[in-house]
Motif scaffolding. Structure first.
Motif, short mmCIF file in Angstrom:
data_model
loop_
_atom_site.label_atom_id
_atom_site.label_comp_id
_atom_site.label_asym_id
_atom_site.label_seq_id
_atom_site.Cartn_x
_atom_site.Cartn_y
_atom_site.Cartn_z
N HIS A 5 0.84 -1.19 0.00
CA HIS A 5 0.00 0.00 0.00
C HIS A 5 0.89 1.25 0.00
O HIS A 5 1.31 1.72 1.06
CB HIS A 5 -0.92 0.00 1.23
CG HIS A 5 -1.71 -1.25 1.38
ND1 HIS A 5 -2.74 -1.60 0.53
CD2 HIS A 5 -1.62 -2.27 2.29
CE1 HIS A 5 -3.25 -2.75 0.90
NE2 HIS A 5 -2.59 -3.18 1.96
N PRO A 6 1.18 1.81 -1.16
CA PRO A 6 2.10 2.95 -1.24
C PRO A 6 1.61 4.21 -0.56
O PRO A 6 2.40 5.13 -0.32
CB PRO A 6 2.28 3.16 -2.75
CG PRO A 6 1.11 2.49 -3.39
CD PRO A 6 0.76 1.35 -2.50
N ASN A 7 0.32 4.27 -0.23
CA ASN A 7 -0.20 5.44 0.50
C ASN A 7 -0.11 5.26 2.01
O ASN A 7 -0.65 6.07 2.77
CB ASN A 7 -1.63 5.75 0.08
CG ASN A 7 -2.58 4.57 0.27
OD1 ASN A 7 -2.15 3.42 0.26
ND2 ASN A 7 -3.86 4.85 0.41
N VAL A 8 0.60 4.22 2.46
CA VAL A 8 0.85 4.01 3.89
C VAL A 8 2.36 4.04 4.12
O VAL A 8 3.10 3.25 3.53
CB VAL A 8 0.28 2.67 4.37
CG1 VAL A 8 0.62 2.43 5.84
CG2 VAL A 8 -1.23 2.63 4.17
N ASP A 13 7.09 15.22 3.70
CA ASP A 13 7.50 15.32 2.29
C ASP A 13 6.95 14.15 1.48
O ASP A 13 6.37 14.33 0.40
CB ASP A 13 9.03 15.30 2.18
CG ASP A 13 9.72 16.53 2.71
OD1 ASP A 13 9.05 17.56 2.90
OD2 ASP A 13 10.95 16.46 2.94
N LEU A 14 7.14 12.94 2.01
CA LEU A 14 6.73 11.74 1.29
C LEU A 14 5.21 11.68 1.14
O LEU A 14 4.69 11.23 0.11
CB LEU A 14 7.23 10.49 2.01
CG LEU A 14 8.75 10.30 2.05
CD1 LEU A 14 9.11 9.12 2.96
CD2 LEU A 14 9.32 10.08 0.66
N THR A 15 4.50 12.11 2.16
CA THR A 15 3.04 12.08 2.11
C THR A 15 2.50 13.05 1.07
O THR A 15 1.57 12.72 0.32
CB THR A 15 2.46 12.44 3.50
OG1 THR A 15 2.93 11.50 4.46
CG2 THR A 15 0.94 12.41 3.47
N ILE A 16 3.08 14.23 1.02
CA ILE A 16 2.54 15.29 0.15
C ILE A 16 3.03 15.16 -1.28
O ILE A 16 2.24 15.23 -2.23
CB ILE A 16 2.92 16.67 0.73
CG1 ILE A 16 2.23 16.89 2.07
CG2 ILE A 16 2.54 17.78 -0.26
CD1 ILE A 16 2.73 18.10 2.82
N SER A 17 4.33 14.97 -1.46
CA SER A 17 4.89 15.00 -2.82
C SER A 17 5.41 13.66 -3.30
O SER A 17 5.78 13.52 -4.47
CB SER A 17 6.02 16.03 -2.89
OG SER A 17 7.11 15.63 -2.08
N GLY A 18 5.48 12.68 -2.41
CA GLY A 18 5.97 11.37 -2.81
C GLY A 18 7.49 11.24 -2.81
O GLY A 18 8.02 10.18 -3.15
N ALA A 19 8.19 12.30 -2.45
CA ALA A 19 9.65 12.27 -2.46
C ALA A 19 10.18 13.22 -1.39
O ALA A 19 9.45 14.09 -0.91
CB ALA A 19 10.19 12.66 -3.83
N THR A 20 11.43 13.06 -1.04
CA THR A 20 12.08 13.96 -0.09
C THR A 20 13.50 14.22 -0.56
O THR A 20 14.12 13.37 -1.21
CB THR A 20 12.10 13.37 1.34
OG1 THR A 20 12.73 14.28 2.23
CG2 THR A 20 12.82 12.03 1.38
N SER A 21 14.01 15.38 -0.22
CA SER A 21 15.40 15.71 -0.59
C SER A 21 16.40 15.03 0.33
O SER A 21 17.60 14.98 0.01
CB SER A 21 15.60 17.23 -0.54
OG SER A 21 15.37 17.73 0.77
N HIS A 22 15.94 14.50 1.46
CA HIS A 22 16.84 13.82 2.38
C HIS A 22 17.15 12.41 1.88
O HIS A 22 16.30 11.75 1.28
CB HIS A 22 16.21 13.74 3.76
CG HIS A 22 15.96 15.07 4.39
ND1 HIS A 22 16.97 15.92 4.77
CD2 HIS A 22 14.79 15.71 4.70
CE1 HIS A 22 16.46 17.02 5.29
NE2 HIS A 22 15.14 16.92 5.26
N ASN A 23 18.35 11.94 2.17
CA ASN A 23 18.75 10.59 1.79
C ASN A 23 18.19 9.58 2.78
O ASN A 23 18.66 9.49 3.92
CB ASN A 23 20.28 10.50 1.74
CG ASN A 23 20.76 9.09 1.42
OD1 ASN A 23 19.99 8.24 0.94
ND2 ASN A 23 22.02 8.81 1.69
N ILE A 24 17.20 8.82 2.36
CA ILE A 24 16.63 7.79 3.24
C ILE A 24 16.85 6.39 2.67
O ILE A 24 16.25 5.42 3.15
CB ILE A 24 15.13 8.03 3.49
CG1 ILE A 24 14.34 8.05 2.18
CG2 ILE A 24 14.92 9.32 4.27
CD1 ILE A 24 12.83 8.06 2.39
#
Length: 375
Positions: A315-318, A341-352
């Motif tokens: 479930h990519p929305n979780v 970031d991930l919830t709103i735009s699907g990506a983050t500038s931080h390295n995870i």
């Protein structure tokens, strides 16, 4: 992490509901006990240093916005027997990223902090810009800020079940069902309660900390936060704050715990005080006075002690965020930013990338339908 994410979402005008089985801050998770260390010099993946530095900035912002002191720059003295641990990797990474550190031999350690009883085999890495966070104040500050930006909070509301499909998540509780487009699960030591919806390789263990009557040399303002790597084990602690006595805990060992089981109070096992007192008597004899207070909490960590910050494999929305105990609290400000970031735009500038769930699969890739059993 959940309260921080709630604030970050709400301040970005996202309609946000926070659900907690208790009433944060509380004593049923991994955030109580007054203080947590914040330091910046890490070995291993460079992502940790970058995230620690960003977290520090965000803690300062939260402090200003909430009007509450959250961060004290006491310095952190990382002590270790050279036969047990070497600081070379952390020193090298700190130099690359311009983190201020000092490498000290046993003689210099004793000169600066003469109350320490340190053998010649010891060395230290001192971080003058590090310190400690008032952990429960941090939770309360993010709660205050999240609600001020329009978030809603349901307290004393255990989650019974979760169902999800594309574009929709339903959280089932005893107080009713709640629906949203996306969800963040940050259940700490209680993650196993969310099965069968999710299984993570997270083990919860019982941990203890103690506050000991200590000499003025170990009081806040005179002594820094510390870590201690010895043949007896790995320890961490804090100076005496407001007369509370020096606080010390053990990082390694711990009895496994599962939600629903009773958590034995401090003193139930001889090692609760014994392990702490033994290392104080050996290396900090002036802090080995009368036990003033003991407390029990829960560690929740992964097999490699790195975090999990990733999407549910089906479930990519979780979003899933867990396995933070032992060294994670300092990062909760930036983890909240990442999750928003991930919830709103699907990506983050931080390295995870180091925190991907796929690292626990044989192929190193996420597999639809994969169940990751708790270790």
């Amino acid at each position: 992490m959940g309260m921080s994410a709630g604030y970050e979402l709400a301040r970005r005008a996202v309609k946000t509901l926070l659900i907690d089985a208790f009433d944060p801050p509380h004593t049923e998770g991994s955030h109580h006990g007054d203080t947590r260390l914040i330091r910046h010099a890490y070995s291993g993946d460079p992502a940790y240093i970058d995230l620690a530095l960003r977290a520090d900035v965000l803690w300062q912002e939260a402090e200003q916005l909430s009007g509450t002191e959250l961060l004290v720059r006491s310095g952190v003295l990382n002590l270790a027997d050279s036969a047990v641990y070497s600081f070379s990797g952390r020193l090298a990474e700190a130099e690359k990223r311009k983190v201020r550190v000092e490498h000290l031999d046993a003689g210099e350690i004793r000169r600066r902090w003469p109350a320490l009883s340190i053998p010649e085999s010891f060395a230290a890495m001192y971080e003058p810009d590090a310190g400690y966070l008032y952990s429960e104040r941090c939770i309360a500050a993010y709660r205050q800020l999240a609600l001020a930006h329009g978030a809603e909070l349901l307290t004393n509301t255990p989650v019974l079940n979760i169902t999800a499909r594309e574009g929709s998540v339903t959280i089932h509780t005893a107080k009713g069902d709640y629906h949203g487009a996306a969800a963040i699960l940050s259940a700490g030591a209680w993650f196993s309660m969310l099965a069968p919806f999710v299984h993570l390789p997270i083990k919860a263990v019982r941990k203890v900390v103690g506050w000991f009557d200590s000499a003025p040399a170990f009081a806040a303002g005179n002594f820094p936060g510390f870590t201690l790597g010895t043949e007896e084990g790995g320890y961490y602690g804090f100076p005496g704050i407001g007369g509370a006595g020096l606080k010390i805990g053990r990082h390694d060992t711990g009895r496994e715990w599962s939600p629903g089981e009773p958590l034995a109070p401090f003193g139930s096992e001889a090692a609760d005080e014994g392990d702490l007192r033994r290392v104080l008597e050996a290396y900090m004899p002036g802090a080995a006075g009368r036990l003033l207070k003991g407390s029990v909490c829960k560690y929740e960590h992964t097999p490699d002690e790195d975090f999990i910050i990733d999407r549910h494999p089906l479930h990519p929305n979780v979003l899933l965020a867990g396995g933070f105990s032992g060294h994670g609290f300092k990062f909760s400000s930036v983890v909240g930013e990442i999750l928003a970031d991930l919830t709103i735009s699907g990506a983050t500038s931080h390295n995870i990338r180091p925190f991907s769930l796929s690292r626990f699969t044989p192929s190193g890739h996420s597999q639809a339908g994969l169940i990751l059993e708790g270790m």
